[in-house]
Design an enzyme around this catalytic site. Structure first.
Site, PDB file in Angstrom:
ATOM      1  N   HIS A 264      45.547  35.303  50.405  1.00 40.52           N
ATOM      2  CA  HIS A 264      45.266  36.732  50.627  1.00 40.52           C
ATOM      3  C   HIS A 264      46.586  37.484  50.776  1.00 40.52           C
ATOM      4  CE1 HIS A 264      43.991  40.462  52.164  1.00 40.52           C
ATOM      5  NE2 HIS A 264      44.167  40.180  53.455  1.00 40.52           N
TER       6      HIS A 264
ATOM      7  N   CYS B 231      38.644  40.144  54.755  1.00 36.63           N
ATOM      8  CA  CYS B 231      39.582  39.748  53.682  1.00 36.63           C
ATOM      9  C   CYS B 231      39.300  38.344  53.163  1.00 36.63           C
ATOM     10  CB  CYS B 231      41.007  39.845  54.176  1.00 36.63           C
ATOM     11  SG  CYS B 231      41.402  41.430  54.925  1.00 36.63           S
TER      12      CYS B 231
ATOM     13  N   ASN C  67      47.842  45.402  50.872  1.00 34.10           N
ATOM     14  CA  ASN C  67      46.711  44.543  51.250  1.00 34.10           C
ATOM     15  C   ASN C  67      45.416  45.221  50.808  1.00 34.10           C
ATOM     16  OD1 ASN C  67      44.600  43.318  52.600  1.00 34.10           O
ATOM     17  ND2 ASN C  67      45.659  43.172  54.565  1.00 34.10           N
TER      18      ASN C  67
END
Ligand code: UT7
Length: 326
Positions: A250, A113, A280
């Site tokens: 993020h 990520c 996500n």
């Protein structure tokens, strides 16, 4: 010579899966997912989409917003943990072919990520030394194909999508910017995908061909990591977090971002949030958020921005920029 973001683009597949949809096949509820994550729904790729097709659509939108033709692109980096092929060819090469970028280099980058921030830094350095050259930096993921849909402790978090930026030369020197890249491999077992490509089994890792997550450990790490990189960047540039206009962290879990805000004594409004409807999307989350903010007119020239990500590895990274100068 300085480097800037010339344009942004994103793509979210049209199929939307809500928390209520998940609760039909999983022992969970909209109330639990919303209160523990801030997520209400996520986009899921249909069978005809995959990481390279979504990446190409996001890249096409970024090229259009930059006013740059595919033939002007000299480098394509795709940050992804869900490439179309297990090892080769790279997703970036498939994107190159789809876009018709005839004269360029292309490769994938795997830093989970945090991958988009890593890739942006590589493109920035490349554009600095190759005068006049332009790069496409893409974060793209089809996480729905690797999550364990029986595991309510992880599958509720993730969604699919892609975001992209075009990076190229700017006039003059440009304002100060800085990037930090970090990793802590001691936390490798906190989040991993086991699909047979890891050659050396480690104690504590199990042979399940899907994403495996130790949520608590990743949560605690994430709060420390995002606060650390944001503080480091501000310190390096002689400023304070309070002076930042916007933080694009993020989009993993809204509760993580709230905890970072509390730890840094910053109002939550400084943090851009769109995970309510995206979930996500790993390496795609920061460029999707940036593109959404640009299209809403929320990014003004000179705004002091931090992009910060964390993920499997463990990796974490951050970039301080004065929009759109890198
Ligand atoms: O890009 C990086 C990716 N990873 C992350 O960012 C993950 C970071 N961690 C998290 O976001 C959170 O740890 C989770 C959302 C994954 C889990 O939230 P939590 O508040 O840490 O829950 P928990 O794992 O402590 O579980 C609490 C309870 C448990 O039940 P018992 O043992 O107390 O009876 C779980 O079984 O909640 C249960 N639970 C659920 N219940 C309903 C866990 N997931 C669910 C669910 N629906 N989806």
């Amino acid at each position: 010579m300085s480097v800037r973001i010339l344009g942004t683009g994103s793509y979210l597949p049209p199929k939307i899966v809500t928390n209520d949809d998940l609760s039909k096949s999983l022992d969970t509820s909209d109330e639990w997912i919303w209160s523990h994550t801030g997520i209400r729904s996520r986009h899921i790729a249909e069978a005809d989409d995959c990481t390279s097709t979504m990446a190409a659509k996001a890249a096409q939108a970024a090229l259009e917003s930059a006013g740059v033709a595919p033939a002007e692109i000299g480098l394509i980096i795709v940050a992804t943990s869900t490439p179309d092929y297990a090892t080769f060819p790279s997703t970036a090469c498939l994107v190159q072919a789809a876009l018709g970028c005839s004269e360029c280099g292309a490769y994938d980058l795997q830093a989970a990520c945090a991958g988009f921030v890593y890739a942006l830094e590589q493109a920035r350095c490349w554009a600095k030394v190759n005068k006049g050259a332009k790069a496409l930096v893409i974060g793209a993921e089809t996480l729905s194909r690797i999550v364990d849909w029986r595991d309510r402790g992880s599958c509720i978090l993730f969604g699919d999508g892609a975001g992209a930026v075009v990076v190229g030369e700017a006039e003059g020197e440009g304002p100060a910017a800085h990037t930090v890249l970090w990793a802590d491999g001691k936390g490798a077992s906190f989040i991993y995908r086991d699909g047979g490509t890891r050659l050396k089994p480690q104690p504590g890792m199990f042979p399940i061909p899907t994403l495996v997550l130790q949520g608590h450990d990743v949560f605690a790490f994430a709060v420390r990591a995002l606060a650390k990189v944001t503080n480091q960047l501000c310190e390096k540039l002689g400023t304070t977090p309070a002076a930042l206009d916007r933080v694009f962290a993020h989009q993993a879990n809204g509760r993580i971002i709230e905890a970072v805000a509390r730890r840094m004594k910053l109002p939550i409004e400084k943090f851009y949030l769109n995970l309510e409807t995206t979930g996500n999307t790993s390496a795609a989350s920061i460029p999707i958020a940036l593109d959404e903010a640009r299209r809403k007119g929320e990014l003004k020239d000179g705004m002091k921005i931090v992009l910060c990500g964390f993920g499997a590895g463990l990796t974490y990274a951050g970039t301080y920029l004065q929009w759109p100068h890198l």
